[in-house]
Design a protein around this motif. Sequence first.
Motif, PDB file in Angstrom:
ATOM      1  N   UNK A   1       0.828  22.651  -3.870  1.00 51.23           N
ATOM      2  CA  UNK A   1      -0.582  23.012  -3.863  1.00 51.23           C
ATOM      3  C   UNK A   1      -1.439  21.780  -4.157  1.00 51.23           C
ATOM      4  N   UNK A   2      -2.713  21.937  -3.926  1.00 55.62           N
ATOM      5  CA  UNK A   2      -3.664  20.830  -4.060  1.00 55.62           C
ATOM      6  C   UNK A   2      -3.579  20.150  -5.421  1.00 55.62           C
ATOM      7  N   UNK A   3      -3.226  20.880  -6.463  1.00 50.35           N
ATOM      8  CA  UNK A   3      -3.198  20.308  -7.811  1.00 50.35           C
ATOM      9  C   UNK A   3      -2.226  19.133  -7.896  1.00 50.35           C
ATOM     10  N   UNK A   4      -1.156  19.158  -7.105  1.00 52.51           N
ATOM     11  CA  UNK A   4      -0.205  18.036  -7.117  1.00 52.51           C
ATOM     12  C   UNK A   4      -0.864  16.770  -6.597  1.00 52.51           C
ATOM     13  N   UNK A   5      -1.617  16.890  -5.503  1.00 51.18           N
ATOM     14  CA  UNK A   5      -2.313  15.734  -4.948  1.00 51.18           C
ATOM     15  C   UNK A   5      -3.409  15.256  -5.892  1.00 51.18           C
ATOM     16  N   UNK A   6      -4.105  16.189  -6.527  1.00 50.28           N
ATOM     17  CA  UNK A   6      -5.165  15.808  -7.451  1.00 50.28           C
ATOM     18  C   UNK A   6      -4.604  15.035  -8.634  1.00 50.28           C
ATOM     19  N   UNK A   7      -3.420  15.428  -9.099  1.00 50.81           N
ATOM     20  CA  UNK A   7      -2.803  14.686 -10.201  1.00 50.81           C
ATOM     21  C   UNK A   7      -2.431  13.272  -9.768  1.00 50.81           C
ATOM     22  N   UNK A   8      -1.842  13.140  -8.573  1.00 51.62           N
ATOM     23  CA  UNK A   8      -1.504  11.806  -8.077  1.00 51.62           C
ATOM     24  C   UNK A   8      -2.748  10.926  -7.987  1.00 51.62           C
ATOM     25  N   UNK A   9      -3.797  11.450  -7.362  1.00 53.45           N
ATOM     26  CA  UNK A   9      -5.008  10.661  -7.182  1.00 53.45           C
ATOM     27  C   UNK A   9      -5.698  10.375  -8.514  1.00 53.45           C
ATOM     28  N   UNK A  10      -5.571  11.298  -9.466  1.00 54.65           N
ATOM     29  CA  UNK A  10      -6.218  11.112 -10.751  1.00 54.65           C
ATOM     30  C   UNK A  10      -5.510  10.124 -11.651  1.00 54.65           C
ATOM     31  N   UNK A  11      -4.197   9.984 -11.489  1.00 56.78           N
ATOM     32  CA  UNK A  11      -3.430   9.121 -12.390  1.00 56.78           C
ATOM     33  C   UNK A  11      -3.150   7.737 -11.814  1.00 56.78           C
TER      34      UNK A  11
ATOM     35  N   UNK B   1       0.863  -1.188   0.000  1.00 55.36           N
ATOM     36  CA  UNK B   1       0.000   0.000   0.000  1.00 55.36           C
ATOM     37  C   UNK B   1       0.894   1.231   0.000  1.00 55.36           C
ATOM     38  N   UNK B   2       0.327   2.348  -0.444  1.00 57.06           N
ATOM     39  CA  UNK B   2       1.042   3.624  -0.462  1.00 57.06           C
ATOM     40  C   UNK B   2       0.219   4.680   0.266  1.00 57.06           C
ATOM     41  N   UNK B   3       0.878   5.437   1.137  1.00 58.29           N
ATOM     42  CA  UNK B   3       0.290   6.649   1.718  1.00 58.29           C
ATOM     43  C   UNK B   3       1.205   7.799   1.312  1.00 58.29           C
ATOM     44  N   UNK B   4       0.702   8.690   0.478  1.00 56.57           N
ATOM     45  CA  UNK B   4       1.486   9.781  -0.096  1.00 56.57           C
ATOM     46  C   UNK B   4       0.963  11.095   0.463  1.00 56.57           C
ATOM     47  N   UNK B   5       1.732  11.702   1.355  1.00 57.56           N
ATOM     48  CA  UNK B   5       1.293  12.921   2.019  1.00 57.56           C
ATOM     49  C   UNK B   5       2.116  14.115   1.553  1.00 57.56           C
ATOM     50  N   UNK B   6       1.413  15.167   1.094  1.00 61.21           N
ATOM     51  CA  UNK B   6       2.074  16.444   0.765  1.00 61.21           C
ATOM     52  C   UNK B   6       3.262  16.234  -0.161  1.00 61.21           C
ATOM     53  N   UNK B   7       2.992  15.626  -1.299  1.00 62.55           N
ATOM     54  CA  UNK B   7       4.087  15.290  -2.201  1.00 62.55           C
ATOM     55  C   UNK B   7       3.671  15.539  -3.645  1.00 62.55           C
ATOM     56  N   UNK B   8       4.540  15.156  -4.572  1.00 68.38           N
ATOM     57  CA  UNK B   8       4.316  15.459  -5.986  1.00 68.38           C
ATOM     58  C   UNK B   8       4.953  14.388  -6.848  1.00 68.38           C
ATOM     59  N   UNK B   9       4.431  14.245  -8.045  1.00 70.83           N
ATOM     60  CA  UNK B   9       5.027  13.360  -9.038  1.00 70.83           C
ATOM     61  C   UNK B   9       5.928  14.112 -10.009  1.00 70.83           C
ATOM     62  N   UNK B  10       5.870  15.438  -9.968  1.00 64.45           N
ATOM     63  CA  UNK B  10       6.508  16.260 -10.990  1.00 64.45           C
ATOM     64  C   UNK B  10       7.940  16.666 -10.650  1.00 64.45           C
ATOM     65  N   UNK B  11       8.746  16.803 -11.678  1.00 66.35           N
ATOM     66  CA  UNK B  11      10.021  17.494 -11.547  1.00 66.35           C
ATOM     67  C   UNK B  11       9.720  18.980 -11.417  1.00 66.35           C
TER      68      UNK B  11
ATOM     69  N   UNK C   1      -2.788  -0.230  -3.566  1.00 71.23           N
ATOM     70  CA  UNK C   1      -3.807   0.680  -3.041  1.00 71.23           C
ATOM     71  C   UNK C   1      -3.149   1.941  -2.508  1.00 71.23           C
ATOM     72  N   UNK C   2      -3.706   3.099  -2.838  1.00 72.86           N
ATOM     73  CA  UNK C   2      -3.018   4.363  -2.553  1.00 72.86           C
ATOM     74  C   UNK C   2      -3.955   5.369  -1.906  1.00 72.86           C
ATOM     75  N   UNK C   3      -3.452   5.978  -0.822  1.00 71.21           N
ATOM     76  CA  UNK C   3      -4.118   7.096  -0.155  1.00 71.21           C
ATOM     77  C   UNK C   3      -3.255   8.332  -0.360  1.00 71.21           C
ATOM     78  N   UNK C   4      -3.838   9.397  -0.896  1.00 71.09           N
ATOM     79  CA  UNK C   4      -3.138  10.665  -1.115  1.00 71.09           C
ATOM     80  C   UNK C   4      -3.701  11.691  -0.137  1.00 71.09           C
ATOM     81  N   UNK C   5      -2.808  12.334   0.614  1.00 73.53           N
ATOM     82  CA  UNK C   5      -3.209  13.331   1.605  1.00 73.53           C
ATOM     83  C   UNK C   5      -2.613  14.679   1.218  1.00 73.53           C
ATOM     84  N   UNK C   6      -3.431  15.720   1.248  1.00 72.73           N
ATOM     85  CA  UNK C   6      -2.976  17.073   0.921  1.00 72.73           C
ATOM     86  C   UNK C   6      -3.370  18.031   2.034  1.00 72.73           C
ATOM     87  N   UNK C   7      -2.579  19.089   2.180  1.00 70.62           N
ATOM     88  CA  UNK C   7      -2.922  20.165   3.099  1.00 70.62           C
ATOM     89  C   UNK C   7      -3.496  21.336   2.321  1.00 70.62           C
TER      90      UNK C   7
END
Length: 269
Positions: free
Chosen positions: A221-231, A114-124, A208-214
């Motif tokens: 910003x929230x857009x980074x978490x939305x991209x993770x959860x969307x992809x 499982x993955x818990x991804x908090x306050x992070x990004x997939x982007x360079x 299974x992945x949980x993405x947490x954003x502040x």
Amino acid sequence: MVPTTLGELHIQRGGPTGGDTALLWPSVLSDGRTSWGAHLPVLHQLGWRTLLVDPPGTGGSGPAARAFTMEECATAAIRILDASAADRAAILGLSWGGFVGLRVALAAPERVSALVLSNTSTRRPSLLPRQRARLSSYLVRAGVPRGLGRRTVAAMLSESSRRADPGFTERLAAGADRLARAQLARVVRSVLANRTDVADALPRITAPTLVIAGEEDQAFARVHAEELAGRIPGARLEVLPHVGHMAPREAPGAVARLLDGFLGGPRGH
């Protein structure tokens, strides 16, 4: 202490010896306990054995002798699992830890339950943030400006968190200022300026992945978490109000409830 490609890393083991394994990796400017310590009792109560990582130069870990990549961090995480006789693990990553968790899940999907991804990004980072991070690394190495911890930590925590717990803000800033300048400069350059982009690979993640954003995260910003959860197929997104870049520390109760729901049931096992 576990020898890795990043140097000798201190790992605090805890929880039931026969439980499933969770590896926790913190953010920049933080050791494992500062980022994730509040959640060890929660995970132990749920039956998870924990491997709490102090990244290079923090806590009980030695410094990294050179610049490093996020892919090398993923290799180090897998080495920690091997040294702990863990075939698979849930990887809980805050910021830097999220970069690591994504790369472990892509390089060795069979090792991630499982993955818990908090306050992070997939982007360079884009060009301007990369240039700023590189400039910051040079200034840190030179010892300019003084009081870097206070300036940086103010941007990591939400205004609500700073008001509610000014003592923690001071301790986090003081801890950042105690880090060796050369080591901190190396980490800033490696983690914040030179990391690769793995956005196009996210649909390959099967854990299974949980993405947490502040909601007030100034770093991602929230857009980074939305991209993770969307992809990431089937990923779940939770956005926490009045929270900045360190959700597990700023909102321990809310994050504990999320971990309970996500890792306490069949999806985490």
